[in-house]
Design an enzyme around this catalytic site. Structure first.
Site, PDB file in Angstrom:
ATOM      1  CG  HIS A  12      41.551  51.415  39.094  1.00 17.86           C
ATOM      2  ND1 HIS A  12      42.534  51.349  37.819  1.00 17.86           N
ATOM      3  CD2 HIS A  12      42.304  51.279  40.022  1.00 17.86           C
ATOM      4  CE1 HIS A  12      43.512  51.060  38.475  1.00 17.86           C
ATOM      5  NE2 HIS A  12      43.648  50.991  39.832  1.00 17.86           N
ATOM      6  CG  HIS A 197      47.800  49.509  37.775  1.00 12.99           C
ATOM      7  ND1 HIS A 197      46.514  48.412  37.762  1.00 12.99           N
ATOM      8  CD2 HIS A 197      47.337  50.189  38.964  1.00 12.99           C
ATOM      9  CE1 HIS A 197      46.048  48.398  38.807  1.00 12.99           C
ATOM     10  NE2 HIS A 197      46.293  49.660  39.557  1.00 12.99           N
ATOM     11  CD  GLU A 200      49.349  54.067  40.274  1.00 10.48           C
ATOM     12  OE1 GLU A 200      48.617  54.396  41.348  1.00 10.48           O
ATOM     13  OE2 GLU A 200      49.691  53.145  39.490  1.00 10.48           O
TER      14      GLU A 200
END
Length: 335
Positions: A12, A197, A200
């Site tokens: 990542h 994603h 987060e």
């Protein structure tokens, strides 16, 4: 423990968050690109988190200047090459670089030219260093849905030629996966692997939806499954790897400190955790620094690292041949 000498894998890492500051300055001068400062020490404050940061949105503001110098084939190739050169020096053996092609069209490049340029930089570095790289294409959640379809369609010709996966990135709103069901369905049909994603920025339920609605095989960050029992259970049951980025999570206020970061709890509970940088320049970090911080504040041991490394091998979108090579480095993981 000398983490620098250990073999590493990076799953990542954003290209536009990992430029050398010297390169930004060099390209800006060469291409007459205005910068807020041409003094390196001053410019660092515009592209890196030096003191404090209050949110993911504030963190994302650091990408504005780097993207200004990423608008030509030559510059994109150079920046991709330098990223692999830098991580190879940190003993990273395999990296999946991610970037959003549509952030690089300001000077007239098309998506294919943009992807080709980055792949050329990766391949050039592979010839010179003991490293293998692949590319993940990002669709920006702050752009419209047709733009995501465009990236998926035009990037498909590069699958098997360096492009391995598709991603959704940028700011995170609750229940965003529902908007992208058809986009990711098409991506899967083309043969892209899928990483998203999610979890987060405070919404653990997004991880649940990314897996159930978008067929996510991996999750970028996923830290907030700690607050969503259903998402946690699904990640564990399906053995979904998490691409965790501790320093970045501190910067975006997803975690208060390294000690408070849930990665170790997840690891001990059998969640497939991997450790990554997210953005080497923005977060002023390397994989070695991440491991040193986790060792210092969370008691990361050499045995823990072996698990993290093998998790990353398995979670990677590398070919089976590359995975076998990466597994062979495990013997070098000693205190």
């Amino acid at each position: 423990m000398n983490f620098k000498k250990l073999p590493k894998i990076e799953l990542h890492c954003h290209l536009d968050g990992s430029l050398r500051v010297d390169t930004i300055l060099d390209i800006a001068k060469k291409d007459n690109i205005p910068l807020p400062s041409y003094n390196k020490k001053e410019l660092i404050n515009y592209v890196s988190i030096m003191d404090d940061c209050n949110s993911l949105d504030e963190y994302l503001n650091k990408f504005f200047i780097p993207n200004k110098v990423m608008q030509t084939k030559e510059n994109l190739k150079r920046i991709a090459f330098e990223l692999l050169e830098d991580v190879a020096a940190d003993n990273v053996k395999y990296i999946e670089v991610r970037f959003a092609p549509l952030l690089h069209v300001e000077k007239g490049l098309n998506i294919e030219e943009i992807i080709e340029s980055v792949l050329e930089g990766i391949k050039e570095a592979e010839k010179l260093y003991d490293i293998k790289g692949n590319l993940i294409l990002g669709c920006m959640r702050n752009m419209d849905i047709p733009s995501a379809f465009e990236v998926v369609k035009k990037g498909a010709k590069f699958i098997g030629k360096g492009v391995v996966a598709i991603d959704l990135c940028a700011g995170e709103e609750p229940h965003f996966p529902g908007k992208y069901i058809e986009v990711l369905k098409l991506a899967k049909e083309y043969g892209y692997r899928i990483t998203i994603h999610a979890g987060e920025a405070g919404v653990g339920e997004n991880v649940l939806e990314a897996i159930n609605l978008l067929n996510a095989e991996r999750i970028g960050h996923g830290i907030y499954i700690k607050d969503c029992a259903e998402a946690y259970k699904l990640v564990k049951e399906k053995n979904i790897p998490l691409e965790m980025c501790p320093t970045s999570n501190l910067h975006t206020k997803a975690s208060e400190s390294y000690e408070a970061h849930p990665f170790m709890d997840f690891l001990k509970d059998g969640i497939k955790v991997t450790i990554n940088t997210d953005n080497m320049t923005v977060s002023n970090t390397t994989i070695t620094k991440e491991l040193e911080m986790l060792n210092k504040f969370c008691g990361l041991s050499i045995e823990d690292y072996k698990i993290l490394y093998l998790n990353a091998v398995e979670a990677s979108f590398a070919s089976s041949e590359t995975k076998e090579v990466l597994k062979s480095y495990v013997k070098e993981i000693t205190a």
